[in-house]
Design an enzyme around this catalytic site. Structure first.
Site, PDB file in Angstrom:
ATOM      1  N   HIS A   1       0.893  -1.248  -0.222  1.00  0.00           N
ATOM      2  CA  HIS A   1       0.171  -0.160   0.079  1.00  0.00           C
ATOM      3  C   HIS A   1       0.917   1.143   0.218  1.00  0.00           C
ATOM      4  O   HIS A   1       2.035   1.465   0.655  1.00  0.00           O
ATOM      5  CB  HIS A   1      -0.911  -0.003   1.374  1.00  0.00           C
ATOM      6  CG  HIS A   1      -2.025   0.812   1.163  1.00  0.00           C
ATOM      7  ND1 HIS A   1      -2.052   2.369   1.440  1.00  0.00           N
ATOM      8  CD2 HIS A   1      -3.402   0.540   0.800  1.00  0.00           C
ATOM      9  CE1 HIS A   1      -3.120   2.863   1.073  1.00  0.00           C
ATOM     10  NE2 HIS A   1      -3.889   1.825   0.685  1.00  0.00           N
TER      11      HIS A   1
ATOM     12  N   ASP B   1      -7.858  -5.082  -0.150  1.00  0.00           N
ATOM     13  CA  ASP B   1      -8.306  -6.041  -1.337  1.00  0.00           C
ATOM     14  C   ASP B   1      -7.761  -7.389  -1.203  1.00  0.00           C
ATOM     15  O   ASP B   1      -8.546  -8.396  -1.901  1.00  0.00           O
ATOM     16  CB  ASP B   1      -7.854  -5.372  -2.673  1.00  0.00           C
ATOM     17  CG  ASP B   1      -8.352  -4.237  -3.040  1.00  0.00           C
ATOM     18  OD1 ASP B   1      -7.523  -3.198  -3.250  1.00  0.00           O
ATOM     19  OD2 ASP B   1      -9.563  -4.282  -3.057  1.00  0.00           O
TER      20      ASP B   1
HETATM   21  C1  SDX Z   1      -5.996   0.195  -3.173  1.00  0.00           C
HETATM   22  O1  SDX Z   1      -4.372   4.540  -2.367  1.00  0.00           O
HETATM   23  C2  SDX Z   1      -5.169   3.933  -1.693  1.00  0.00           C
HETATM   24  O2  SDX Z   1      -5.660   4.413  -0.404  1.00  0.00           O
HETATM   25  C3  SDX Z   1      -5.856   2.760  -2.126  1.00  0.00           C
HETATM   26  C4  SDX Z   1      -7.057   2.005  -1.673  1.00  0.00           C
HETATM   27  C5  SDX Z   1      -7.918   2.499  -1.279  1.00  0.00           C
HETATM   28  O3  SDX Z   1      -8.749   2.248  -0.540  1.00  0.00           O
HETATM   29  O4  SDX Z   1      -8.534   3.829  -2.317  1.00  0.00           O
HETATM   30  O5  SDX Z   1      -6.414   1.515  -0.320  1.00  0.00           O
HETATM   31  C6  SDX Z   1      -7.253   0.752  -2.394  1.00  0.00           C
HETATM   32  O6  SDX Z   1      -5.806   0.507  -4.111  1.00  0.00           O
HETATM   33  C7  SDX Z   1      -5.270  -0.768  -2.255  1.00  0.00           C
HETATM   34  C8  SDX Z   1      -3.986  -1.512  -3.404  1.00  0.00           C
HETATM   35  C9  SDX Z   1      -4.599  -2.422  -4.184  1.00  0.00           C
HETATM   36  N1  SDX Z   1      -3.431  -2.955  -5.233  1.00  0.00           N
HETATM   37  C10 SDX Z   1      -2.761  -3.966  -4.920  1.00  0.00           C
HETATM   38  O7  SDX Z   1      -3.154  -4.945  -4.056  1.00  0.00           O
HETATM   39  C11 SDX Z   1      -1.891  -4.380  -6.221  1.00  0.00           C
HETATM   40  C12 SDX Z   1      -0.501  -4.935  -5.611  1.00  0.00           C
HETATM   41  N2  SDX Z   1       0.088  -3.903  -4.722  1.00  0.00           N
HETATM   42  C13 SDX Z   1       0.947  -3.073  -5.526  1.00  0.00           C
HETATM   43  O8  SDX Z   1       0.804  -3.009  -6.820  1.00  0.00           O
HETATM   44  C14 SDX Z   1       1.488  -1.841  -4.599  1.00  0.00           C
HETATM   45  O9  SDX Z   1       1.898  -2.220  -3.522  1.00  0.00           O
HETATM   46  C15 SDX Z   1       0.602  -0.819  -4.628  1.00  0.00           C
HETATM   47  C16 SDX Z   1       0.411  -0.214  -6.022  1.00  0.00           C
HETATM   48  C17 SDX Z   1      -0.312  -0.927  -3.732  1.00  0.00           C
HETATM   49  C18 SDX Z   1       1.444   0.596  -3.963  1.00  0.00           C
HETATM   50  O10 SDX Z   1       2.551   0.651  -4.864  1.00  0.00           O
HETATM   51  P1  SDX Z   1       3.805   1.872  -4.666  1.00  0.00           P
HETATM   52  O11 SDX Z   1       3.450   2.681  -3.424  1.00  0.00           O
HETATM   53  O12 SDX Z   1       3.920   2.531  -5.871  1.00  0.00           O
HETATM   54  O13 SDX Z   1       4.886   0.931  -4.300  1.00  0.00           O
HETATM   55  P2  SDX Z   1       6.086   0.375  -5.420  1.00  0.00           P
HETATM   56  O14 SDX Z   1       5.027  -0.299  -6.724  1.00  0.00           O
HETATM   57  O15 SDX Z   1       6.973   1.379  -5.617  1.00  0.00           O
HETATM   58  O16 SDX Z   1       6.552  -0.789  -4.623  1.00  0.00           O
HETATM   59  C19 SDX Z   1       7.674  -0.653  -3.673  1.00  0.00           C
HETATM   60  C20 SDX Z   1       8.500  -1.937  -3.778  1.00  0.00           C
HETATM   61  C21 SDX Z   1       8.799  -2.388  -5.044  1.00  0.00           C
HETATM   62  O17 SDX Z   1      10.041  -3.093  -5.152  1.00  0.00           O
HETATM   63  P3  SDX Z   1      11.626  -2.458  -5.186  1.00  0.00           P
HETATM   64  O18 SDX Z   1      11.486  -1.680  -6.705  1.00  0.00           O
HETATM   65  O19 SDX Z   1      11.764  -1.377  -4.017  1.00  0.00           O
HETATM   66  O20 SDX Z   1      12.670  -3.734  -5.095  1.00  0.00           O
HETATM   67  O21 SDX Z   1       7.545  -3.142  -3.200  1.00  0.00           O
HETATM   68  C22 SDX Z   1       7.467  -4.069  -4.561  1.00  0.00           C
HETATM   69  C23 SDX Z   1       7.753  -3.280  -5.621  1.00  0.00           C
HETATM   70  O22 SDX Z   1       8.226  -4.252  -6.734  1.00  0.00           O
HETATM   71  N3  SDX Z   1       6.135  -4.311  -4.339  1.00  0.00           N
HETATM   72  C24 SDX Z   1       5.698  -5.445  -4.536  1.00  0.00           C
HETATM   73  C25 SDX Z   1       4.004  -5.416  -4.305  1.00  0.00           C
HETATM   74  N4  SDX Z   1       3.947  -4.228  -4.015  1.00  0.00           N
HETATM   75  C26 SDX Z   1       5.035  -3.602  -4.150  1.00  0.00           C
HETATM   76  N5  SDX Z   1       6.079  -6.849  -4.854  1.00  0.00           N
HETATM   77  C27 SDX Z   1       5.405  -8.064  -4.785  1.00  0.00           C
HETATM   78  N6  SDX Z   1       4.039  -7.773  -4.626  1.00  0.00           N
HETATM   79  C28 SDX Z   1       3.571  -6.624  -4.372  1.00  0.00           C
HETATM   80  N7  SDX Z   1       2.091  -6.646  -4.256  1.00  0.00           N
END
Ligand code: SDX
Length: 428
Positions: free
Chosen positions: A307, A364
């Site tokens: 998140h 989610d």
């Molecule tokens: C919602 O914003 C809100 O409030 C949203 C929400 C709401 O109520 O409106 O809470 C609802 O959208 C919840 C999120 C639902 N999405 C997912 O579950 C999809 C999977 N999660 C992600 O793709 C990710 O965690 C986000 C999109 C939620 C957050 O992304 P960020 O903050 O941009 O973080 P990032 O993508 O830059 O990740 C940071 C690191 C990365 O690794 P490094 O480059 O540092 O090595 O964490 C890793 C990412 O690769 N990472 C994951 C991961 N999520 C982040 N690795 C594996 N699996 C994951 N799910």
């Protein structure tokens, strides 16, 4: 506490005011920085950028705090109703008995949809995703209610637009589903509460009526409350920026529905179930899929994890995980993917990759398991998220317009070609 920060740049010193919120959050006000120093900021994904000051929802990502208008989400989920929470988010205070009764009655008596919507629905192929149908129908409301195009002219116009949207979205959502499965559309009943009315329109048929199980109604109401607002998330920011051009509430919310559809945002609840199903079909090996999620060369992500704000736990996920156990137990549903989800969570919470990146289950991760137990089809999960988030979109749009916020128009850093003269490259 210093009420400004100093920016030292090219021999000059610029003072940037510090803004402090009611929960002691501090922000640099850079609204005059470009005029003073020529500098802008750049922050892809706005990870460190505040877009507005808002009095609606407070989140503390480190402490896992979520409050709507100051009320903790745990208390609202346990004690309130979805329409009461919607009123709180939109109008700022919990309604008294008379205000709540008026609000519930207004919404009940605006749940019908103009019959011409059936012509619109018939134009969609049966495999149309309900989110695309829903956003199209919400935009179409502007055609049926032309006075809504600039509702801020009068408070009455704003109120009726809000009531119509709150009232009609469940009907439109159920019609999108019925249209997809080729069943007749059902009409709302004025003697049913919000969640029960929606469930009946989803599952009743002309051959057999449907009386929702109270356990299901209660679980759905709780899920709607948990999704009701979440400050400046992707879809709410979309609603705000579209509304900042003075586009109508319906046009702004339709844009929010489309932003929510993305699998990184609200579309994650559908993606989680599809992921868990794939893991189950592949033998249920949680460790194998955790390894895939950690592999930079593998596009697989652990959907429902991570998140932008919550870095210890998502308070909603905690409530939903408990509700999943309760609801499946009460309904006598034994869903093997719940066990796979729990195995993934347990393994991820002790895995350095996830711990270092502070990746925890989000709202989610478990919600889809409950929707599935309630009989909601997978491709309707994000529609359920939209139903819940509607009060937040409305409240944030209303706050933005009432605060007379300027049109949203970010700057950029140009990285393209420098000036060059046109020359014929042989195209003629
Ligand atoms: C919602 O914003 C809100 O409030 C949203 C929400 C709401 O109520 O409106 O809470 C609802 O959208 C919840 C999120 C639902 N999405 C997912 O579950 C999809 C999977 N999660 C992600 O793709 C990710 O965690 C986000 C999109 C939620 C957050 O992304 P960020 O903050 O941009 O973080 P990032 O993508 O830059 O990740 C940071 C690191 C990365 O690794 P490094 O480059 O540092 O090595 O964490 C890793 C990412 O690769 N990472 C994951 C991961 N999520 C982040 N690795 C594996 N699996 C994951 N799910």
């Amino acid at each position: 506490m210093s009420d400004f920060a100093e920016l030292h740049f090219e021999g000059e010193v610029y003072k940037l005011p510090v803004v402090e919120g009611t929960e002691n959050e501090k922000a640099l006000d850079i609204s005059k920085m470009r005029g003073q120093s020529g500098l802008i900021t750049i922050d892809p994904g706005y990870k460190n950028t505040g877009s507005t000051e808002s009095a609606i929802t407070f989140l503390d990502g480190e402490k896992g705090i979520l409050r709507y208008r100051g009320y903790p989400i745990e208390q609202l989920a346990e004690k309130s109703s979805f329409l009461e929470v919607a009123y709180l988010i939109i109008y700022g205070e919990l309604p008294n008995a008379e205000e709540l009764k008026k609000w519930e009655t207004e919404i009940t008596y605006h749940t019908l949809i103009h019959e011409d919507f059936k012509v619109l629905l018939e134009g969609f192929p049966s495999n149309a995703h309900p989110m695309g149908v829903l956003s199209s129908c919400v935009t179409a409301l502007t055609a049926f209610y032309p006075d809504s195009l600039d509702p801020v002219r009068s408070k009455d116009e704003v109120r009726i637009s809000i009531v119509r949207l709150m009232a009609k979205l469940p009907t439109l959502a159920s019609w999108a589903y019925k249209n997809e499965i080729g069943q007749p559309l059902l009409y709302p009943k004025n003697n049913m509460d919000y969640a029960s009315n929606f469930l009946r329109m989803m599952f009743a048929t002309p051959a057999e009526d449907f009386t929702p199980d109270p356990v299901v109604v209660s679980a759905l109401s709780t899920l709607l409350i948990l999704h009701a607002d979440h400050e400046q998330n992707c879809s709410t920011s979309t609603v705000r920026i579209v509304g900042s051009s003075h586009a109508s509430l319906y046009a702004s919310v339709s844009a929010g529905i489309n932003a929510l559809w993305g699998p990184l945002h609200g579309g994650a609840n559908q993606a989680v179930i599809e992921m868990l199903e794939a893991i189950k079909a592949d033998g249920g090996d949680a460790d194998k899929y955790l390894a895939k999620a950690k592999d930079k060369d593998d596009p697989f992500r652990l959907m429902g994890f991570g998140h932008r704000v919550y870095k210890n736990f998502d308070p909603r996920a905690r409530i939903i995980k408990k509700a999943a156990d309760d609801v499946l137990g009460k309904l006598g549903v034994n869903d093997p993917i719940l066990e796979i989800a729990k195995k993934l969570e347990e393994a991820a919470l002790v895995d350095p990759y996830f711990v270092e990146r502070k990746l925890y289950p989000n709202v989610d991760f478990y919600s889809g398991i409950i929707y599935r137990a309630l009989g909601i089809p997978t491709n309707m999960f994000t529609v359920m998220f939209a139903l819940g988030r509607l009060p937040g979109w409305i409240g944030q749009w209303k706050e933005m317009r009432e605060n007379n916020e300027p049109i949203g128009r970010p700057r950029q850093v140009y990285t393209g070609e420098n000036e060059r003269d046109y020359k014929d490259v042989g195209s003629r």
